[in-house]
Write a protein that holds these residues in place. Sequence first.
Motif, mmCIF file in Angstrom:
data_model
loop_
_atom_site.group_PDB
_atom_site.id
_atom_site.type_symbol
_atom_site.label_atom_id
_atom_site.label_comp_id
_atom_site.label_asym_id
_atom_site.label_seq_id
_atom_site.Cartn_x
_atom_site.Cartn_y
_atom_site.Cartn_z
ATOM 1 N N ASP A 50 29.689 33.989 41.918
ATOM 2 C CA ASP A 50 29.309 34.855 40.782
ATOM 3 C C ASP A 50 28.162 34.333 40.470
ATOM 4 O O ASP A 50 27.544 33.364 40.902
ATOM 5 N N GLY A 51 27.356 34.747 39.182
ATOM 6 C CA GLY A 51 26.203 34.309 38.759
ATOM 7 C C GLY A 51 26.398 33.199 38.020
ATOM 8 O O GLY A 51 25.270 32.442 38.047
ATOM 9 N N ASN A 52 27.444 32.607 37.934
ATOM 10 C CA ASN A 52 27.651 31.144 37.351
ATOM 11 C C ASN A 52 28.140 30.143 38.370
ATOM 12 O O ASN A 52 28.742 28.961 38.002
ATOM 13 N N GLY A 53 28.298 30.649 39.736
ATOM 14 C CA GLY A 53 28.773 29.633 40.550
ATOM 15 C C GLY A 53 29.793 30.208 41.311
ATOM 16 O O GLY A 53 29.636 31.096 42.050
ATOM 17 N N PHE A 54 31.142 29.898 41.139
ATOM 18 C CA PHE A 54 32.409 30.481 41.849
ATOM 19 C C PHE A 54 33.215 31.192 40.819
ATOM 20 O O PHE A 54 33.219 30.941 39.680
ATOM 21 N N GLY A 55 33.930 32.267 41.415
ATOM 22 C CA GLY A 55 34.875 32.747 40.577
ATOM 23 C C GLY A 55 35.982 33.503 41.434
ATOM 24 O O GLY A 55 35.870 33.493 42.557
ATOM 25 N N LEU A 56 36.891 34.014 40.706
ATOM 26 C CA LEU A 56 38.039 34.658 41.210
ATOM 27 C C LEU A 56 37.625 35.856 41.479
ATOM 28 O O LEU A 56 36.955 36.708 40.982
ATOM 29 N N LYS A 57 38.216 36.477 42.658
ATOM 30 C CA LYS A 57 37.960 38.072 43.076
ATOM 31 C C LYS A 57 39.579 38.337 43.380
ATOM 32 O O LYS A 57 40.198 37.566 44.045
ATOM 33 N N VAL A 58 39.805 39.709 43.172
ATOM 34 C CA VAL A 58 41.354 40.226 43.473
ATOM 35 C C VAL A 58 40.965 41.598 44.091
ATOM 36 O O VAL A 58 40.155 42.359 43.611
ATOM 37 N N ASN B 281 36.428 39.156 33.318
ATOM 38 C CA ASN B 281 36.415 37.698 33.796
ATOM 39 C C ASN B 281 36.440 37.411 35.294
ATOM 40 O O ASN B 281 36.089 36.554 35.978
ATOM 41 N N ILE B 282 37.007 38.362 36.160
ATOM 42 C CA ILE B 282 37.049 38.497 37.449
ATOM 43 C C ILE B 282 37.043 39.800 37.931
ATOM 44 O O ILE B 282 37.021 40.794 37.551
ATOM 45 N N GLU B 283 36.427 39.841 39.287
ATOM 46 C CA GLU B 283 35.894 40.998 40.141
ATOM 47 C C GLU B 283 37.432 41.623 40.543
ATOM 48 O O GLU B 283 38.234 40.873 41.192
ATOM 49 N N VAL B 284 37.607 42.775 40.341
ATOM 50 C CA VAL B 284 38.813 43.574 40.663
ATOM 51 C C VAL B 284 38.700 44.648 41.455
ATOM 52 O O VAL B 284 37.821 45.446 41.156
ATOM 53 N N LYS B 285 38.949 44.834 42.637
ATOM 54 C CA LYS B 285 38.997 46.285 43.540
ATOM 55 C C LYS B 285 40.531 46.602 43.670
ATOM 56 O O LYS B 285 41.069 46.304 43.996
#
Length: 75
Positions: free
Chosen positions: A24-32, A66-70
């Motif tokens: 993500d824009g700040n490094g790594f992040g969760l995606k669901v 806070n997290i990407e959700v699809k």
Amino acid sequence: MAGRQKKSLGEDTSITANVGIGRDGNGFGLKVELVGHIPGLPREEAEALMHDAHQVCPYSKATRGNIEVKLSVAE
């Protein structure tokens, strides 16, 4: 949400959560990805139900932004 909308769901209705880590824009992040298995409902109704449930779900509210959700519905 289905109960509120007076929609009857079968016992074989389920939601599968696929969770991963991505950039993500700040490094790594969760995606669901939440995949609905909702037999007996037309695809458009199932997609609308998934969206409506996502808006009121306490977990979705807590993680929103806070997290990407699809959201998707299985074929």
